[in-house]
Motif scaffolding. Structure first.
Motif, PDB file in Angstrom:
ATOM      1  N   ALA A   1      21.627  41.764 104.330  1.00  0.00           N
ATOM      2  CA  ALA A   1      20.339  41.171 103.936  1.00  0.00           C
ATOM      3  C   ALA A   1      20.227  41.168 102.421  1.00  0.00           C
ATOM      4  O   ALA A   1      20.925  41.908 101.721  1.00  0.00           O
ATOM      5  CB  ALA A   1      19.181  41.951 104.561  1.00  0.00           C
ATOM      6  N   GLY A   2      19.315  40.322 101.919  1.00  0.00           N
ATOM      7  CA  GLY A   2      19.072  40.264 100.474  1.00  0.00           C
ATOM      8  C   GLY A   2      20.102  39.421  99.751  1.00  0.00           C
ATOM      9  O   GLY A   2      21.042  38.888 100.335  1.00  0.00           O
ATOM     10  N   ARG A   3      19.914  39.325  98.444  1.00  0.00           N
ATOM     11  CA  ARG A   3      20.793  38.479  97.633  1.00  0.00           C
ATOM     12  C   ARG A   3      22.240  38.947  97.671  1.00  0.00           C
ATOM     13  O   ARG A   3      23.168  38.151  97.718  1.00  0.00           O
ATOM     14  CB  ARG A   3      20.295  38.455  96.191  1.00  0.00           C
ATOM     15  N   GLY A   4      22.437  40.258  97.648  1.00  0.00           N
ATOM     16  CA  GLY A   4      23.792  40.785  97.664  1.00  0.00           C
ATOM     17  C   GLY A   4      24.380  40.901  99.053  1.00  0.00           C
ATOM     18  O   GLY A   4      25.545  41.282  99.201  1.00  0.00           O
TER      19      GLY A   4
END
Length: 310
Positions: A39-42
């Motif tokens: 999950a998230g940008r990374g």
């Protein structure tokens, strides 16, 4: 007398029940939850809300991909739990797992069973125009939310409630209900009642295809559709901005006076005509942007008659 419990849950909705069980002295010997997902940008692996709380409390966490193997059953039995508490776990429990704890497995379900058995009871209750919802504790069997009911609490649904609002109201209500149910179970006084067969409905998983707003429906149905899908996946429509259609999610609205062709913008305050009546948009979200109030949206993209939403 405190119970020795296994807790099985995954999302935010389950966290209050875990916390209340611990706060009331029950020994939660293991927490079962879904495995972390990117999950998230990374795209880093993100543990579930239940796993985060369990680790903060120092409770062992297990994330099996199946409970149907002999090894999974042996591990489950090894906890020597009196009972299991299940809240939005997201995996099917086979009969052998259900039979393992001597006092049984108890599920907290966010509807007034037998109405809205299944995956999305909060969303479906709002979308269907129900005037009330609630939470129930049931002793689980292998059917889909068909177990005998122990306790229930009811809650009114108003037209101002979104799915997020109802979720946030039912989660603590359910936590308190489960604590009371486990107290009754520990004392040997928990009464169970079979569900009736009248009024059975199924809360199917929300499909992306049903998220588009149909402005030809009556205003209250449009409002309940919008609120039932807010904030996720979000009911959407298309608005022409800079000559190009842009998809916009509508997150909150209210009834309004006015009439016109379905989807017609009736004034400069985002009052939109429906098949019968009208709604006023209060909160919305552009693709890739944060939610915003209608007034903030209109400052950057004024919409006036004869504009129309698709």
């Amino acid at each position: 007398m405190p119970l020795r419990l296994i807790f099985m849950g995954t999302p935010d909705f389950a966290v209050p029940t875990l916390l209340e069980l611990v706060a009331h002295g029950h020994e939660v010997v293991a927490v079962y939850t879904r495995a972390p997902k990117p999950a998230g940008r990374g795209m880093k692996l993100q543990p579930t809300p239940v796993e985060q709380e369990a680790r903060r409390l120092g409770i062992p966490v297990l994330t099996p991909t199946t409970l149907k193997t002999p090894e999974a059953l042996e591990e489950f039995r090894a906890h020597n739990a009196d009972a299991a508490v299940v809240v939005a776990y997201g995996m099917i429990l086979p009969q052998a797992i259900l039979d393992a704890p001597p006092l049984g497995c108890f599920n907290l379900h966010a509807s007034l069973l037998p109405r809205w058995r299944g995956a999305a009871p909060i969303n479906r209750a709002i979308m269907a125009g129900d005037v009330e919802s609630g939470v129930m504790v049931m002793k689980m069997d292998v059917g889909l939310d068909t177990g005998d009911v122990a306790m229930a609490e009811r809650l009114a649904i108003t037209d101002t409630m979104t799915a997020a609002d109802l979720h946030d109201a039912l989660a603590p209500l359910g936590a308190d209900l489960m604590v009371r149910a486990m107290g009754g179970l520990a004392r040997g006084g928990l009464q169970l009642q079979k569900q009736g067969e009248d009024g059975v409905t199924y809360a199917a998983k929300i499909e992306k295809a049903e998220a588009r707003i149909d402005w030809s429906r009556p205003a209250r149905e449009v409002l309940r559709h919008i609120h039932g899908l807010s904030p996720f996946p979000g009911a959407w429509c298309e608005i022409a901005t800079d000559g190009e259609p842009a998809r916009i999610k509508i997150l909150r609205c209210e009834p309004a006076k006015g009439a016109g062709a379905p989807g017609e913008v009736l004034d400069d305050g985002l009052t939109i005509a429906c098949g019968d009546g009208a709604i006023r948009i209060l909160e919305l979200q552009r693709a890739g942007k944060a939610p915003m109030k209608a007034a903030d949206f209109l400052r950057g993209a004024p919409l006036k008659p004869p504009a129309r939403l698709g």
